[in-house]
Design an enzyme around this catalytic site. Structure first.
Site, PDB file in Angstrom:
ATOM      1  N   ASP A  73      79.107  23.564  22.665  1.00  0.00           N
ATOM      2  CA  ASP A  73      79.912  24.797  22.614  1.00  0.00           C
ATOM      3  C   ASP A  73      80.070  25.316  24.045  1.00  0.00           C
ATOM      4  O   ASP A  73      79.481  26.326  24.429  1.00  0.00           O
ATOM      5  CB  ASP A  73      79.201  25.830  21.720  1.00  0.00           C
ATOM      6  CG  ASP A  73      80.024  27.096  21.516  1.00  0.00           C
ATOM      7  OD1 ASP A  73      81.187  27.141  21.974  1.00  0.00           O
ATOM      8  OD2 ASP A  73      79.501  28.053  20.911  1.00  0.00           O
ATOM      9  N   CYS A 112      86.414  27.581  22.503  1.00  0.00           N
ATOM     10  CA  CYS A 112      87.237  28.784  22.530  1.00  0.00           C
ATOM     11  C   CYS A 112      88.525  28.540  23.310  1.00  0.00           C
ATOM     12  O   CYS A 112      89.285  29.475  23.566  1.00  0.00           O
ATOM     13  CB  CYS A 112      86.467  29.958  23.133  1.00  0.00           C
ATOM     14  SG  CYS A 112      85.895  29.659  24.827  1.00  0.00           S
ATOM     15  N   CYS A 165      94.778  43.483  22.321  1.00  0.00           N
ATOM     16  CA  CYS A 165      95.516  43.419  21.042  1.00  0.00           C
ATOM     17  C   CYS A 165      96.999  43.113  21.246  1.00  0.00           C
ATOM     18  O   CYS A 165      97.869  43.798  20.677  1.00  0.00           O
ATOM     19  CB  CYS A 165      95.357  44.726  20.273  1.00  0.00           C
ATOM     20  SG  CYS A 165      93.667  45.137  19.863  1.00  0.00           S
ATOM     21  N   CYS A 167      90.236  53.674  19.549  1.00  0.00           N
ATOM     22  CA  CYS A 167      90.318  52.220  19.610  1.00  0.00           C
ATOM     23  C   CYS A 167      89.979  51.672  18.228  1.00  0.00           C
ATOM     24  O   CYS A 167      89.018  52.115  17.595  1.00  0.00           O
ATOM     25  CB  CYS A 167      89.349  51.664  20.654  1.00  0.00           C
ATOM     26  SG  CYS A 167      89.382  49.856  20.751  1.00  0.00           S
ATOM     27  N   CYS A 213      97.747  50.982  16.583  1.00  0.00           N
ATOM     28  CA  CYS A 213      97.150  51.752  17.675  1.00  0.00           C
ATOM     29  C   CYS A 213      98.209  52.449  18.525  1.00  0.00           C
ATOM     30  O   CYS A 213      99.201  51.830  18.918  1.00  0.00           O
ATOM     31  CB  CYS A 213      96.313  50.827  18.542  1.00  0.00           C
ATOM     32  SG  CYS A 213      95.507  51.647  19.925  1.00  0.00           S
ATOM     33  N   TYR A 237      74.934  23.827  25.800  1.00  0.00           N
ATOM     34  CA  TYR A 237      75.448  25.179  26.056  1.00  0.00           C
ATOM     35  C   TYR A 237      74.979  26.101  24.928  1.00  0.00           C
ATOM     36  O   TYR A 237      75.745  26.843  24.332  1.00  0.00           O
ATOM     37  CB  TYR A 237      76.980  25.184  26.150  1.00  0.00           C
ATOM     38  CG  TYR A 237      77.554  24.134  27.067  1.00  0.00           C
ATOM     39  CD1 TYR A 237      77.722  24.362  28.426  1.00  0.00           C
ATOM     40  CD2 TYR A 237      77.924  22.879  26.572  1.00  0.00           C
ATOM     41  CE1 TYR A 237      78.254  23.385  29.270  1.00  0.00           C
ATOM     42  CE2 TYR A 237      78.456  21.892  27.394  1.00  0.00           C
ATOM     43  CZ  TYR A 237      78.615  22.150  28.739  1.00  0.00           C
ATOM     44  OH  TYR A 237      79.145  21.173  29.562  1.00  0.00           O
TER      45      TYR A 237
END
Length: 469
Positions: free
Chosen positions: A400, A427, A85, A178, A76, A330
């Protein structure tokens, strides 16, 4: 007494590792760690420190003497300026290795628990154009590069449609191309910007709180359905209709064209009325024959293909035989709950966001999944002994939670009800490690599977199976 210089230059320093939040790691001559924002492990660099802490420095590589063999040429043109990124200059196999290493390090060092051998990280087949949702911001005073500022050339337009500069709430980087969302995403964004500029539709100024155009959201589902939502600061019927009619005619493939009139100070739409201008007021995602209705406010994993891989790991770890009562904590819009339901006797989903639970119920009805039930409320208040007495003792719990992990009261309740298995999807492996340490007295981690949902970034998901000791 002369003040010590806060900034220092360290020369010919080898970058030795990748750390949390996309930072690379080097060691200063005095033994302190240096956290770098623009280098790859294996680079040999001169470093200028930007901050000095008690235990470490923060710095920037200002000269490169040797480039790492882990490097690759960024795809990019906006890399290095745009805040996304951050790992695009590192080849993908090394991105995966460092993500897997982070998971193992967090579970080992922070959790301090016994672990099985971690399964190799599941990489993404697509390393670009994998996001199903993108949000762009309008600005009438776009970010200017140093070259532009120093140039004598007149800048005719300061309009921008792109991303916030890192750490700057009022500065927008204009984006030409993008690489995160497939076509026609770039075409929609660029043509909206060009049309609005040509027709003098005012772009928003966040500092002054003026201008018409605020944000553009594009969602492209795995079913190829497309949602476009434009957010306006106030209602100008003539200009609003002009722009929306243009978008509808220029991109007939859009299946849901919507807008919001948001007069408040921030851009969040969750407390705003969403109005459908053309088409349906939702799009649909599909997974193993299940279809999920996604409206403008719905949460859905932003990498559809890898979400499928994540859910398959979750279902596999649960090892359901068809006789189990499963709690899905969740649950969000109930995607995991419905995905595992055909293998379970019954699934109970709990979530704090009322709109998400309404979506979950609606999707389950449309999918004819009749062995799921969904309940709304703050997890630590809902997930109580009374709730368990009413709905039954689960054999399996899937959890989660958000990045902060589970509340300590939820962890305590899991220990109280003592299900045979807990499948923990996270995560953030750091907060996951904290929670696993609390569960360690009754549960042993028997499987660990990292999953890469976000190539070119440092983010990584992790799935853990806990079984009763």
């Amino acid at each position: 007494m002369a003040r010590k210089k806060r900034r220092q230059i360290f020369e010919n320093i080898e970058v030795i590792d990748a750390g949390a939040k996309g930072k690379s790691i080097a060691k200063a001559p005095d033994g302190k760690v240096i956290l770098l924002n623009n280098a790859v492990p294996g680079d040999v660099v001169d470093i200028q420190t930007t901050k000095r802490r008690k235990a470490y420095y923060e710095g920037t590589a200002v000269a490169f003497h040797k480039l790492s063999d882990k490097r690759t040429e960024p795809t990019c043109k906006h890399f290095g300026t745009c805040g996304g990124c951050k790992w695009q200059f590192m080849s993908y196999e090394h991105q995966l290795a460092y993500k897997e290493q982070e998971v193992v390090n967090n579970l080992t060092r922070l959790g301090k628990i016994e672990l099985p051998k971690t399964s190799p990280i599941l990489g993404s087949k697509e390393q670009f154009f994998y996001r199903n949702k993108m949000e762009f911001s309008f600005s009438d005073s776009r970010w200017l590069t140093l070259d532009e500022i120093q140039s004598d050339t007149e800048i005719k337009s300061r309009n921008a449609l792109g991303f916030h500069m890192p750490g700057m709430w009022d500065k927008i980087l204009d984006i030409d191309m993008c690489h995160l969302q497939e076509d026609p995403s770039n075409a929609i964004r660029n043509k909206v910007k060009a049309f609005a500029t040509e027709h003098e539709i005012p772009f928003y100024n966040a500092r002054k709180q003026e201008g018409l155009l605020r944000t553009l959201m594009i969602r492209i589902a795995s079913t190829a359905e497309i949602m476009v939502l434009i957010q306006f600061f106030y209602d100008d019927i003539e200009k609003r209709t002009l722009l929306l009619e243009y978008v509808a005619s220029e991109f007939p493939e859009i299946t849901s064209l919507q807008y919001v009139i948001n007069t408040k100070g921030n851009d969040t739409i969750y407390d705003q009325k969403v109005i459908c201008f053309k088409g349906k007021d939702y799009i649909e995602e599909e997974m193993e024959g299940l279809r999920f209705k996604i409206n403008a406010k719905s949460f859905y994993q932003t990498n559809s293909e890898q979400a499928y891989e994540l859910y398959k790991v979750t279902r596999d770890f649960a090892g359901l035989t068809g006789d189990e009562l499963v709690y899905d904590l969740y649950t969000g819009t109930g995607t995991i709950a419905q995905f595992v339901a055909r293998n379970a006797k019954k699934v109970i989903g709990v979530e704090a966001v009322p709109e998400a639970i309404e979506d979950a119920k609606d999707n389950a009805k449309r999918n004819a999944v009749d062995n799921v039930e969904f309940y709304v409320g703050d997890m630590k208040k809902v997930f109580t002994k009374g709730f368990i007495d009413q709905h039954g003792q689960p054999e399996v719990v899937i959890t989660d939670p958000p990045r902060d992990g589970m509340h300590k009261d939820v962890v305590a309740q899991l220990l109280n009800i003592s299900p045979e298995k807990i499948v923990y999807v996270s995560c953030n492996s750091a907060t996951q490690a904290r929670d696993l340490a609390l569960l360690d007295e009754n549960y042993k981690v028997t499987k660990v599977q990292p999953v890469d949902m976000f190539p070119q970034t440092y983010h990584v998901e992790n799935v853990v199976l806990l079984e009763k000791r």
